[in-house]
Design a protein around this motif. Structure first.
Motif, PDB file in Angstrom:
ATOM      1  N   ALA A  51       0.816  -1.219   0.000  1.00 54.40           N
ATOM      2  CA  ALA A  51       0.000   0.000   0.000  1.00 54.40           C
ATOM      3  C   ALA A  51       0.845   1.263   0.000  1.00 54.40           C
ATOM      4  O   ALA A  51       0.534   2.228  -0.682  1.00 54.40           O
ATOM      5  N   LEU A  52       1.934   1.287   0.740  1.00 53.68           N
ATOM      6  CA  LEU A  52       2.771   2.481   0.810  1.00 53.68           C
ATOM      7  C   LEU A  52       3.409   2.759  -0.542  1.00 53.68           C
ATOM      8  O   LEU A  52       3.372   3.874  -1.045  1.00 53.68           O
ATOM      9  N   GLU A  53       3.988   1.734  -1.168  1.00 49.71           N
ATOM     10  CA  GLU A  53       4.615   1.909  -2.473  1.00 49.71           C
ATOM     11  C   GLU A  53       3.567   2.298  -3.516  1.00 49.71           C
ATOM     12  O   GLU A  53       3.783   3.164  -4.334  1.00 49.71           O
ATOM     13  N   GLN A  54       2.404   1.671  -3.441  1.00 49.73           N
ATOM     14  CA  GLN A  54       1.361   1.989  -4.405  1.00 49.73           C
ATOM     15  C   GLN A  54       0.896   3.437  -4.250  1.00 49.73           C
ATOM     16  O   GLN A  54       0.657   4.117  -5.227  1.00 49.73           O
ATOM     17  N   SER A  55       0.812   3.915  -3.014  1.00 45.94           N
ATOM     18  CA  SER A  55       0.341   5.282  -2.843  1.00 45.94           C
ATOM     19  C   SER A  55       1.337   6.290  -3.421  1.00 45.94           C
ATOM     20  O   SER A  55       0.934   7.289  -3.975  1.00 45.94           O
ATOM     21  N   GLU A  56       2.637   6.020  -3.318  1.00 46.16           N
ATOM     22  CA  GLU A  56       3.626   6.913  -3.931  1.00 46.16           C
ATOM     23  C   GLU A  56       3.524   6.829  -5.452  1.00 46.16           C
ATOM     24  O   GLU A  56       3.573   7.841  -6.145  1.00 46.16           O
ATOM     25  N   ASP A  57       3.363   5.635  -5.967  1.00 46.86           N
ATOM     26  CA  ASP A  57       3.209   5.447  -7.401  1.00 46.86           C
ATOM     27  C   ASP A  57       1.934   6.146  -7.880  1.00 46.86           C
ATOM     28  O   ASP A  57       1.930   6.814  -8.906  1.00 46.86           O
ATOM     29  N   ASP A  58       0.856   6.022  -7.109  1.00 43.76           N
ATOM     30  CA  ASP A  58      -0.398   6.693  -7.458  1.00 43.76           C
ATOM     31  C   ASP A  58      -0.249   8.210  -7.417  1.00 43.76           C
ATOM     32  O   ASP A  58      -0.846   8.917  -8.222  1.00 43.76           O
ATOM     33  N   ARG A  59       0.554   8.722  -6.477  1.00 37.92           N
ATOM     34  CA  ARG A  59       0.794  10.170  -6.394  1.00 37.92           C
ATOM     35  C   ARG A  59       1.499  10.653  -7.656  1.00 37.92           C
ATOM     36  O   ARG A  59       1.150  11.695  -8.215  1.00 37.92           O
ATOM     37  N   GLN A  60       2.474   9.906  -8.127  1.00 34.51           N
ATOM     38  CA  GLN A  60       3.188  10.272  -9.357  1.00 34.51           C
ATOM     39  C   GLN A  60       2.229  10.246 -10.546  1.00 34.51           C
ATOM     40  O   GLN A  60       2.241  11.141 -11.392  1.00 34.51           O
ATOM     41  N   LEU A  61       1.386   9.221 -10.597  1.00 37.54           N
ATOM     42  CA  LEU A  61       0.403   9.124 -11.668  1.00 37.54           C
ATOM     43  C   LEU A  61      -0.567  10.305 -11.614  1.00 37.54           C
ATOM     44  O   LEU A  61      -0.890  10.899 -12.645  1.00 37.54           O
ATOM     45  N   GLN A  62      -0.997  10.688 -10.427  1.00 39.87           N
ATOM     46  CA  GLN A  62      -1.919  11.821 -10.264  1.00 39.87           C
ATOM     47  C   GLN A  62      -1.289  13.122 -10.769  1.00 39.87           C
ATOM     48  O   GLN A  62      -1.945  13.923 -11.441  1.00 39.87           O
ATOM     49  N   CYS A  63      -0.018  13.343 -10.458  1.00 41.62           N
ATOM     50  CA  CYS A  63       0.672  14.549 -10.954  1.00 41.62           C
ATOM     51  C   CYS A  63       0.724  14.552 -12.476  1.00 41.62           C
ATOM     52  O   CYS A  63       0.543  15.597 -13.109  1.00 41.62           O
ATOM     53  N   LEU A  64       0.962  13.392 -13.061  1.00 42.42           N
ATOM     54  CA  LEU A  64       1.003  13.299 -14.523  1.00 42.42           C
ATOM     55  C   LEU A  64      -0.383  13.574 -15.118  1.00 42.42           C
ATOM     56  O   LEU A  64      -0.500  14.305 -16.107  1.00 42.42           O
ATOM     57  N   ILE A  65      -1.422  13.034 -14.502  1.00 46.17           N
ATOM     58  CA  ILE A  65      -2.796  13.284 -14.964  1.00 46.17           C
ATOM     59  C   ILE A  65      -3.083  14.783 -14.942  1.00 46.17           C
ATOM     60  O   ILE A  65      -3.595  15.349 -15.916  1.00 46.17           O
ATOM     61  N   GLU A  66      -2.754  15.428 -13.833  1.00 47.08           N
ATOM     62  CA  GLU A  66      -3.009  16.863 -13.710  1.00 47.08           C
ATOM     63  C   GLU A  66      -2.270  17.650 -14.780  1.00 47.08           C
ATOM     64  O   GLU A  66      -2.816  18.583 -15.371  1.00 47.08           O
ATOM     65  N   ASN A  67      -1.013  17.272 -15.046  1.00 45.29           N
ATOM     66  CA  ASN A  67      -0.238  18.002 -16.042  1.00 45.29           C
ATOM     67  C   ASN A  67      -0.816  17.819 -17.447  1.00 45.29           C
ATOM     68  O   ASN A  67      -0.937  18.784 -18.207  1.00 45.29           O
ATOM     69  N   ILE A  68      -1.191  16.598 -17.785  1.00 46.10           N
ATOM     70  CA  ILE A  68      -1.801  16.349 -19.097  1.00 46.10           C
ATOM     71  C   ILE A  68      -3.101  17.147 -19.220  1.00 46.10           C
ATOM     72  O   ILE A  68      -3.346  17.799 -20.236  1.00 46.10           O
ATOM     73  N   PHE A  69      -3.921  17.103 -18.176  1.00 46.60           N
ATOM     74  CA  PHE A  69      -5.202  17.804 -18.210  1.00 46.60           C
ATOM     75  C   PHE A  69      -5.006  19.304 -18.391  1.00 46.60           C
ATOM     76  O   PHE A  69      -5.604  19.913 -19.274  1.00 46.60           O
ATOM     77  N   HIS A  70      -4.167  19.915 -17.574  1.00 50.66           N
ATOM     78  CA  HIS A  70      -4.018  21.370 -17.628  1.00 50.66           C
ATOM     79  C   HIS A  70      -3.231  21.844 -18.848  1.00 50.66           C
ATOM     80  O   HIS A  70      -3.489  22.942 -19.350  1.00 50.66           O
TER      81      HIS A  70
END
Length: 189
Positions: A51-70
Motif C-alpha cells: 500500500a505504501l509503495e502503491q500510494s507513492e506510485d499513485d501520487r506520481q500518476l496523479q501529478c502526470l494526470i493533472e499536467n496532461i489535463f491542464h
C-alpha cells in the motif's frame, strides 16, 4: 510493448466512448473484474501488494494526470501523449527533479522572478481550468498508458520541451514537430 488493454483504451479515446470508469477497469488485475465486466473492489484492494509503495506510485500518476489535463486537455491524443512523455523524460533526466511530481511543480528563480516549468502550476487554484469529466478521464487514460503501460510515441522519446504555438521563446533547440497548439523540442546534443 503496449498491451492489448493499451490499444483498447486508445480506441476508446479515439472513438469518444471513454467513460470515467474505463481506467479503473483497465488498470484492475484481471481477477478483480467479475463476469459482467464490473470491478470487484474487494478483490481489487486485496491485490494491492504494498500500500505504501502503491500510494507513492499513485501520487506520481496523479501529478502526470493533472499536467496532461491542464497542459493538453483540448489537444489531440498525440499531443497529450507527447506532453506525458516530456514530463516523464524530464524525470529521467539529471537536469530535472527525479520524480514526476517534482518535475510538474518545479519552480526556478530568474532575475528575481519565480518561473514555473508548467504555467498552470503558477496560477491560483481558482484561475485554473475547471474540470471536465470527459477530458479528465482521457488524461487519466493517457497518463496510465504512458506511465504504467510504458506506451510511447517514438518521435517524442527524447522530447524535453514544448510551448504553445502562439509564443516564440527563442530557444534555438532542435524542433521535433508541432502537434495541435504545441511545438515540441529535444535538447541540443
Amino acid at each position: 510493448f503496449p498491451t492489448r488493454r493499451s490499444f483498447d483504451l486508445i480506441g476508446a479515446v479515439l472513438a469518444g466512448t471513454l467513460f470515467p470508469d474505463t481506467l479503473a477497469l483497465a488498470s484492475a488485475p484481471r481477477h478483480s473484474i467479475d463476469s459482467h465486466n464490473r470491478l470487484d473492489m474487494n478483490n481489487y484492494w486485496r491485490e494491492s501488494e504494498n500500500a505504501l509503495e502503491q500510494s507513492e506510485d499513485d501520487r506520481q500518476l496523479q501529478c502526470l494526470i493533472e499536467n496532461i489535463f491542464h497542459e493538453a486537455a483540448s489537444e489531440p491524443l498525440e499531443g497529450q501523449i507527447a506532453v506525458a512523455q516530456v514530463t516523464i523524460n524530464r524525470a529521467n533526466n539529471p537536469r530535472y527533479p527525479d520524480d514526476i511530481c517534482g518535475v510538474v511543480y518545479q519552480k526556478n528563480k530568474y532575475n528575481g522572478r519565480v518561473v514555473c516549468q508548467f504555467s498552470w502550476t503558477c496560477q491560483h487554484k481558482r484561475n485554473r481550468k475547471s474540470r471536465n469529466d470527459q477530458q479528465w478521464a482521457q488524461a487519466e487514460v493517457v497518463a496510465y498508458l504512458v506511465y504504467r503501460e510504458k506506451f510511447v510515441l517514438k518521435e517524442f522519446e527524447d522530447a524535453l520541451f514544448f510551448h504553445a504555438a502562439y509564443v516564440d521563446p527563442g530557444w534555438g533547440l532542435p524542433r521535433i514537430k508541432r502537434v495541435g497548439n504545441h511545438i515540441f523540442y529535444r535538447a541540443r546534443k
